[in-house]
Design an enzyme around this catalytic site. Sequence first.
Site, PDB file in Angstrom:
ATOM      1  N   SER A  92      32.452  15.167  13.346  1.00 26.56           N
ATOM      2  CA  SER A  92      31.838  15.904  14.432  1.00 26.56           C
ATOM      3  C   SER A  92      30.981  17.280  14.339  1.00 26.56           C
ATOM      4  O   SER A  92      31.184  17.959  13.358  1.00 26.56           O
ATOM      5  CB  SER A  92      33.127  16.343  15.189  1.00 26.56           C
ATOM      6  OG  SER A  92      32.855  17.337  16.230  1.00 26.56           O
ATOM      7  N   SER A 143      30.604  19.486  16.537  1.00 27.74           N
ATOM      8  CA  SER A 143      31.202  20.571  17.380  1.00 27.74           C
ATOM      9  C   SER A 143      31.602  21.792  16.706  1.00 27.74           C
ATOM     10  O   SER A 143      31.235  23.037  17.121  1.00 27.74           O
ATOM     11  CB  SER A 143      32.194  20.031  18.314  1.00 27.74           C
ATOM     12  OG  SER A 143      31.709  19.137  19.120  1.00 27.74           O
ATOM     13  N   GLY A 164      26.075  -0.613  30.038  1.00 25.01           N
ATOM     14  CA  GLY A 164      27.486  -0.410  29.722  1.00 25.01           C
ATOM     15  C   GLY A 164      28.279   0.633  30.756  1.00 25.01           C
ATOM     16  O   GLY A 164      27.802   1.060  31.445  1.00 25.01           O
ATOM     17  N   THR A 216      38.072  14.336  22.271  1.00 23.48           N
ATOM     18  CA  THR A 216      37.135  12.927  21.940  1.00 23.48           C
ATOM     19  C   THR A 216      37.914  11.715  21.855  1.00 23.48           C
ATOM     20  O   THR A 216      39.068  11.636  21.909  1.00 23.48           O
ATOM     21  CB  THR A 216      36.121  13.285  21.086  1.00 23.48           C
ATOM     22  OG1 THR A 216      35.085  12.199  21.237  1.00 23.48           O
ATOM     23  CG2 THR A 216      36.653  13.549  19.510  1.00 23.48           C
ATOM     24  N   GLY A 251      33.620   4.855  28.692  1.00 25.95           N
ATOM     25  CA  GLY A 251      33.951   6.284  28.996  1.00 25.95           C
ATOM     26  C   GLY A 251      32.401   7.287  29.313  1.00 25.95           C
ATOM     27  O   GLY A 251      32.496   7.645  30.532  1.00 25.95           O
ATOM     28  N   TYR A 270      22.702  10.207  19.600  1.00 24.11           N
ATOM     29  CA  TYR A 270      21.709  11.199  19.060  1.00 24.11           C
ATOM     30  C   TYR A 270      21.428  11.156  17.613  1.00 24.11           C
ATOM     31  O   TYR A 270      20.801  12.002  16.882  1.00 24.11           O
ATOM     32  CB  TYR A 270      22.152  12.794  19.521  1.00 24.11           C
ATOM     33  CG  TYR A 270      23.940  12.893  18.982  1.00 24.11           C
ATOM     34  CD1 TYR A 270      24.198  13.303  17.840  1.00 24.11           C
ATOM     35  CD2 TYR A 270      24.690  12.664  19.956  1.00 24.11           C
ATOM     36  CE1 TYR A 270      25.442  13.404  17.836  1.00 24.11           C
ATOM     37  CE2 TYR A 270      26.028  12.860  19.823  1.00 24.11           C
ATOM     38  CZ  TYR A 270      26.435  13.126  18.616  1.00 24.11           C
ATOM     39  OH  TYR A 270      27.913  13.482  18.451  1.00 24.11           O
ATOM     40  N   LEU A 277      22.370   7.988  25.019  1.00 23.33           N
ATOM     41  CA  LEU A 277      23.276   9.192  24.827  1.00 23.33           C
ATOM     42  C   LEU A 277      23.503   9.231  23.203  1.00 23.33           C
ATOM     43  O   LEU A 277      24.029  10.348  22.892  1.00 23.33           O
ATOM     44  CB  LEU A 277      24.620   8.686  25.447  1.00 23.33           C
ATOM     45  CG  LEU A 277      24.430   8.522  27.018  1.00 23.33           C
ATOM     46  CD1 LEU A 277      25.844   8.766  27.434  1.00 23.33           C
ATOM     47  CD2 LEU A 277      23.760   9.592  27.674  1.00 23.33           C
ATOM     48  N   LYS A 283      40.576  10.904  25.551  1.00 29.24           N
ATOM     49  CA  LYS A 283      40.147  11.393  26.614  1.00 29.24           C
ATOM     50  C   LYS A 283      40.953  10.908  28.051  1.00 29.24           C
ATOM     51  O   LYS A 283      40.773  11.668  28.945  1.00 29.24           O
ATOM     52  CB  LYS A 283      38.588  10.806  26.870  1.00 29.24           C
ATOM     53  CG  LYS A 283      37.797  11.715  26.191  1.00 29.24           C
ATOM     54  CD  LYS A 283      36.214  11.509  26.512  1.00 29.24           C
ATOM     55  CE  LYS A 283      35.345  12.239  25.868  1.00 29.24           C
ATOM     56  NZ  LYS A 283      33.835  12.092  26.190  1.00 29.24           N
TER      57      LYS A 283
HETATM   58  P1  NAP Z   1      32.801   3.238  25.127  1.00 28.16           P
HETATM   59  O1  NAP Z   1      33.934   3.759  26.139  1.00 28.16           O
HETATM   60  O2  NAP Z   1      33.480   2.480  23.780  1.00 28.16           O
HETATM   61  O3  NAP Z   1      31.692   2.361  25.762  1.00 28.16           O
HETATM   62  C1  NAP Z   1      30.804   1.594  25.052  1.00 28.16           C
HETATM   63  C2  NAP Z   1      30.076   0.610  25.956  1.00 28.16           C
HETATM   64  O4  NAP Z   1      29.199  -0.141  25.149  1.00 28.16           O
HETATM   65  C3  NAP Z   1      31.137  -0.585  26.613  1.00 28.16           C
HETATM   66  O5  NAP Z   1      30.737  -0.546  27.889  1.00 28.16           O
HETATM   67  C4  NAP Z   1      30.990  -1.646  26.014  1.00 28.16           C
HETATM   68  O6  NAP Z   1      31.023  -2.864  26.529  1.00 28.16           O
HETATM   69  C5  NAP Z   1      29.274  -1.579  25.723  1.00 28.16           C
HETATM   70  N1  NAP Z   1      28.883  -2.163  24.351  1.00 28.16           N
HETATM   71  C6  NAP Z   1      29.087  -2.113  23.234  1.00 28.16           C
HETATM   72  N2  NAP Z   1      28.324  -2.790  22.614  1.00 28.16           N
HETATM   73  C7  NAP Z   1      27.539  -3.491  23.373  1.00 28.16           C
HETATM   74  C8  NAP Z   1      26.797  -4.735  23.156  1.00 28.16           C
HETATM   75  N3  NAP Z   1      26.410  -5.196  21.905  1.00 28.16           N
HETATM   76  N4  NAP Z   1      26.283  -5.087  24.211  1.00 28.16           N
HETATM   77  C9  NAP Z   1      26.172  -4.660  25.402  1.00 28.16           C
HETATM   78  N5  NAP Z   1      27.369  -3.593  25.830  1.00 28.16           N
HETATM   79  C10 NAP Z   1      27.939  -3.293  24.638  1.00 28.16           C
HETATM   80  O7  NAP Z   1      32.121   4.287  24.466  1.00 28.16           O
HETATM   81  P2  NAP Z   1      31.775   5.680  25.048  1.00 28.16           P
HETATM   82  O8  NAP Z   1      32.527   6.599  24.736  1.00 28.16           O
HETATM   83  O9  NAP Z   1      31.261   5.326  26.601  1.00 28.16           O
HETATM   84  O10 NAP Z   1      30.503   6.185  24.065  1.00 28.16           O
HETATM   85  C11 NAP Z   1      29.185   5.122  24.413  1.00 28.16           C
HETATM   86  C12 NAP Z   1      28.086   5.916  23.379  1.00 28.16           C
HETATM   87  O11 NAP Z   1      27.810   7.180  24.082  1.00 28.16           O
HETATM   88  C13 NAP Z   1      28.391   6.353  22.073  1.00 28.16           C
HETATM   89  O12 NAP Z   1      27.252   5.657  21.273  1.00 28.16           O
HETATM   90  C14 NAP Z   1      28.603   7.651  22.079  1.00 28.16           C
HETATM   91  O13 NAP Z   1      28.167   8.261  20.654  1.00 28.16           O
HETATM   92  C15 NAP Z   1      27.665   8.239  23.059  1.00 28.16           C
HETATM   93  N6  NAP Z   1      27.990   9.596  23.603  1.00 28.16           N
HETATM   94  C16 NAP Z   1      27.392  10.470  23.708  1.00 28.16           C
HETATM   95  C17 NAP Z   1      27.583  11.859  24.066  1.00 28.16           C
HETATM   96  C18 NAP Z   1      26.760  13.015  24.047  1.00 28.16           C
HETATM   97  O14 NAP Z   1      27.082  14.247  24.318  1.00 28.16           O
HETATM   98  N7  NAP Z   1      25.524  12.650  23.594  1.00 28.16           N
HETATM   99  C19 NAP Z   1      28.888  11.636  24.948  1.00 28.16           C
HETATM  100  C20 NAP Z   1      29.597  10.693  25.023  1.00 28.16           C
HETATM  101  C21 NAP Z   1      29.303   9.568  24.432  1.00 28.16           C
HETATM  102  P3  NAP Z   1      32.284  -3.877  25.963  1.00 28.16           P
HETATM  103  O15 NAP Z   1      33.611  -3.124  26.387  1.00 28.16           O
HETATM  104  O16 NAP Z   1      32.070  -5.118  26.757  1.00 28.16           O
HETATM  105  O17 NAP Z   1      32.372  -3.865  24.649  1.00 28.16           O
END
Ligand code: NAP
Length: 284
Positions: free
Chosen positions: A21, A23, A133, A68, A136, A231, A229, A72
Site C-alpha cells: 500500500s 497509503s 465492471g 481496503t 466495489g 494507477y 482506476l 470494506k
Molecule cells: P472487485 O470488487 O474485485 O471488482 C472487480 C470487477 O472487475 C468485478 O466486477 C469483476 O467481475 C470485473 N472483472 C475482473 N476481471 C474481469 C475480466 N477479465 N473481464 C471483465 N470483468 C472483469 O475490485 P474493486 O475493489 O472494485 O477494484 C477494481 C479495480 O479498481 C482494481 O484495479 C483496484 O486496484 C482499482 N481501485 C482503484 C482505486 C483508486 O483509488 N484509484 C480505488 C479502488 C479500486 P467478476 O465479478 O465477474 O469477476
Amino acid sequence: MHQITGKTRLLGVIGDPVEHSRSPAMHNAAIATLGLDYLYLPFPVKADQLAEAVAGFEAIDLVGFNVTIPHKQAIMSFLAEISPLARTIGAVNTVWRTADKNWQGTNTDVVGFISPLQSLQRDWQQVRPTILGYGGAARAVAVGCAQLGCPEIAVIGRNEEKLTRFVASWQQSDLAGRVKAYSWDKLAELVSQSDLLVNTTPIGMWPHIDASPIEKTMQLKPTAIAYDLIYTPSPTRFLQQAQNQGAIALDGAEMLVQQGAAALQIWLDREVPVDVMRQAMLPG
Ligand code: NAP
C-alpha cells in the site's frame, strides 16, 4: 526526525494484502509536513481476523483507519454510525472514533473519483458514462457519476446474474432507475457512444500491462474521457488506446490521493497538504 513516543497517536490501514500500500507513505508525508505527532501504519488483517483487529484498535485507542480489500463491507457491522453515502455504496473505507468512543465510518472513494473530473469543463447532465465492471469500486463510481449529475449510468459486465444484482441493489437509493446493465458483447457499441468510460476491472493492472478491457478496433468518441482506476502502470494500455484516439485520459492516482486526503482531513479535523500526499504516492 519525528520522535515516536508513548503519546504518538496512531492511524493505519487494514487489508489483505496491504504490504504494498502507498497509503502509509502518503499519510506520513502529510503528517510530517503538518508537524503532528501521529503515525500511519499498514496492518495486514486476514478476512477472519477483523473482530480481533477492531478490538485491538479499541484497546490501543487508535484514532482511525482506512479499510481496503477484503474488509470494506464486513467492517460495517462493527460501526455504531455509518454515513448515508457509505450505506448507499454498501462499503466503508474510512473509520474513526467519536468523542464517546464509538466507531464511525464513511466512504471517501466518491470524493476521490470525482475530484479529477470536476476540473474538466463538462455539462454533466449531458454526459453518458459507462462503467466497466460491477465490483466495489464500481459502486463508488456509480454514486460519483450520479453526484456529478449524469442522468443515466450504463454498467457493463461479464456475468448476467451479478449485473442484475448490481442494478437491483440501487432500488432504495437516488440511483434507482438510473443504472442500466449491458452484457459484455455490447462493449463496442457502448465504447463508441459513451462520453465517460470508467474501467473498474483489474484488466491491465501490473503485471498484466499488455491487457486492455477494450479491443484495438473499438472506437471512442473523440471528446470522450477515459478513466482507469488503475494507477500501476500509468498509463495503462486502455488509456494509451484512448489517448491515441484523442480522448482525455485519467488514471487512478489522483483518486487514491484525494480519497486519502479526505480521510486524513476527517481524522485530523483540519486542511491537509494534498500536494505533499500526491508527491509521496509517486513511485520511487
Ligand atoms: P472487485 O470488487 O474485485 O471488482 C472487480 C470487477 O472487475 C468485478 O466486477 C469483476 O467481475 C470485473 N472483472 C475482473 N476481471 C474481469 C475480466 N477479465 N473481464 C471483465 N470483468 C472483469 O475490485 P474493486 O475493489 O472494485 O477494484 C477494481 C479495480 O479498481 C482494481 O484495479 C483496484 O486496484 C482499482 N481501485 C482503484 C482505486 C483508486 O483509488 N484509484 C480505488 C479502488 C479500486 P467478476 O465479478 O465477474 O469477476
